[in-house]
Motif scaffolding. Sequence first.
Motif, PDB file in Angstrom:
ATOM      1  N   VAL A   1       0.870  -1.180   0.000  1.00  0.00           N
ATOM      2  CA  VAL A   1       0.000   0.000   0.000  1.00  0.00           C
ATOM      3  C   VAL A   1       0.907   1.229   0.000  1.00  0.00           C
ATOM      4  N   ILE A   2       0.750   2.067  -1.011  1.00  0.00           N
ATOM      5  CA  ILE A   2       1.655   3.213  -1.209  1.00  0.00           C
ATOM      6  C   ILE A   2       0.846   4.505  -1.237  1.00  0.00           C
ATOM      7  N   ASP A   3       1.363   5.540  -0.568  1.00  0.00           N
ATOM      8  CA  ASP A   3       0.697   6.844  -0.584  1.00  0.00           C
ATOM      9  C   ASP A   3       1.417   7.803  -1.529  1.00  0.00           C
ATOM     10  N   ILE A   4       0.619   8.564  -2.286  1.00  0.00           N
ATOM     11  CA  ILE A   4       1.173   9.609  -3.155  1.00  0.00           C
ATOM     12  C   ILE A   4       0.509  10.924  -2.752  1.00  0.00           C
ATOM     13  N   TYR A   5       1.278  11.989  -2.635  1.00  0.00           N
ATOM     14  CA  TYR A   5       0.742  13.336  -2.406  1.00  0.00           C
ATOM     15  C   TYR A   5       1.002  14.143  -3.671  1.00  0.00           C
ATOM     16  N   ILE A   6      -0.074  14.655  -4.272  1.00  0.00           N
ATOM     17  CA  ILE A   6       0.084  15.346  -5.564  1.00  0.00           C
ATOM     18  C   ILE A   6      -1.095  16.291  -5.802  1.00  0.00           C
ATOM     19  N   ASP A   7      -0.900  17.301  -6.645  1.00  0.00           N
ATOM     20  CA  ASP A   7      -1.973  18.228  -7.013  1.00  0.00           C
ATOM     21  C   ASP A   7      -3.206  17.438  -7.464  1.00  0.00           C
ATOM     22  N   LYS A   8      -4.375  17.848  -6.978  1.00  0.00           N
ATOM     23  CA  LYS A   8      -5.577  17.036  -7.241  1.00  0.00           C
ATOM     24  C   LYS A   8      -6.004  17.053  -8.710  1.00  0.00           C
ATOM     25  N   ARG A   9      -5.442  17.969  -9.497  1.00  0.00           N
ATOM     26  CA  ARG A   9      -5.802  18.004 -10.927  1.00  0.00           C
ATOM     27  C   ARG A   9      -5.004  16.996 -11.763  1.00  0.00           C
ATOM     28  N   ILE A  10      -4.023  16.343 -11.144  1.00  0.00           N
ATOM     29  CA  ILE A  10      -3.204  15.384 -11.905  1.00  0.00           C
ATOM     30  C   ILE A  10      -3.698  13.965 -11.633  1.00  0.00           C
ATOM     31  N   SER A  11      -3.979  13.182 -12.684  1.00  0.00           N
ATOM     32  CA  SER A  11      -4.449  11.831 -12.390  1.00  0.00           C
ATOM     33  C   SER A  11      -3.312  10.832 -12.249  1.00  0.00           C
ATOM     34  N   VAL A  12      -3.536   9.937 -11.295  1.00  0.00           N
ATOM     35  CA  VAL A  12      -2.549   8.924 -10.931  1.00  0.00           C
ATOM     36  C   VAL A  12      -3.265   7.583 -10.970  1.00  0.00           C
ATOM     37  N   TYR A  13      -2.657   6.568 -11.601  1.00  0.00           N
ATOM     38  CA  TYR A  13      -3.294   5.249 -11.633  1.00  0.00           C
ATOM     39  C   TYR A  13      -2.214   4.182 -11.756  1.00  0.00           C
ATOM     40  N   THR A  14      -2.628   2.920 -11.575  1.00  0.00           N
ATOM     41  CA  THR A  14      -1.643   1.840 -11.704  1.00  0.00           C
ATOM     42  C   THR A  14      -1.974   0.989 -12.934  1.00  0.00           C
ATOM     43  N   ARG A  15      -0.962   0.316 -13.440  1.00  0.00           N
ATOM     44  CA  ARG A  15      -1.147  -0.626 -14.556  1.00  0.00           C
ATOM     45  C   ARG A  15      -0.095  -1.723 -14.405  1.00  0.00           C
ATOM     46  N   LYS A  16      -0.246  -2.798 -15.168  1.00  0.00           N
ATOM     47  CA  LYS A  16       0.772  -3.853 -15.195  1.00  0.00           C
ATOM     48  C   LYS A  16       2.047  -3.219 -15.762  1.00  0.00           C
TER      49      LYS A  16
END
Length: 323
Positions: free
Chosen positions: A305-320
Amino acid sequence: MSKCAGCGILLQNDDALKEGYTKNLDNKFCERCFRIKNYNEYQIVDKTNDDFTNVFKEIEKSRNLVLLLVDILDLDSIKDLELTNDVVLVITKSDVWPTGISDKNILNIKTKLNVVDKIVISSLKNYNLDELLSKIKKHQKSKNVYVVGFTNAGKSTMINKFLKNYSEKDDNLTVSAMPSTTLDMLKIPIDNDLTIIDTPGLIEEGSIYNIASSEMLKKIIPASRINPKIYQVKVWQSIVVSDIFRIDAADNNLLFVMSNALTYDRFYKKTDRLENLNKITLNVKENSDIVITGLGFIKVKKAEVIDIYIDKRISVYTRKSLI
Ligand SMILES: Nc1nc2c(ncn2[C@@H]2O[C@H](COP(=O)(O)OP(=O)(O)OP(=O)(O)O)[C@@H](O)[C@H]2O)c(=O)[nH]1
Ligand SMILES: [Mg+2]
């Protein structure tokens, strides 16, 4: 009325504050293109995808071949694009991709499009442009071929290279690291049988491009081949990247695939750096990438489980992981 040869906008000499302004209507370029080309100065223009609806309508109606250009660091951007034309998928900027990754892996991306062919290119290094030209000749439906893609994918740079390599004409199109450089469609004749049509770039929702200053853009757009940064994380720690985002992990192997110009600050204790930004908690599977849209990605080796702090207008997601 004539169009600016750099960005496609209609030239006008009425309003110096509006797009397309030039003092003299006989000029080839608008004031904005003149400034980008000669002084590397740039005014950010505010574009939305509404500006693009008519472009897509015209393209679909024509049924002509489309070259869809995709920046190698932004492969997922095209996932939901819909277009009825035949499409040649062109992955750009292979010169910045870290060594040791096969073109095959990159070309394996999923789309809803009618993809008739795929190729990886680098306009900067002239890599695979002859091969792309033969694919165009093989698949084109008429003389006209459209070039589309998200802003900054490298559309105008590629067409300039085509002009240089395969025509007698000058490479005129304006290119820049800023988003929305090309403002309207522009027909570029290459030879008797091929006219390439440059189009304004689509705006990607959630991309860092939409909020970055020009200083920031210079840093985040890779200027040379990426040397990924590796961090072995054995105890809880935070890594802050160029004050853009912070990642907290406890037991992992993190590989940052992003521009070499970014800086990394590592903390082994609780830090409050970037604490005021949006916190995203990701349940990451093993061998996944955490994608920061427009910036690049972090390959994560172990499930955590990893936390990221970033501007809310930038999208963050995971993929293979791609690697
Ligand atoms: N490293 C590298 N950079 C490239 C390549 N092609 C384009 N670029 C850079 O990418 C940025 C955007 O290039 P443009 O050609 O203006 O992109 P575009 O798709 O026409 O952008 P819009 O007109 O805004 O839609 C510029 O800084 C280019 O120098 C390439 O093959 N390699
Ligand atoms: Mg362009």
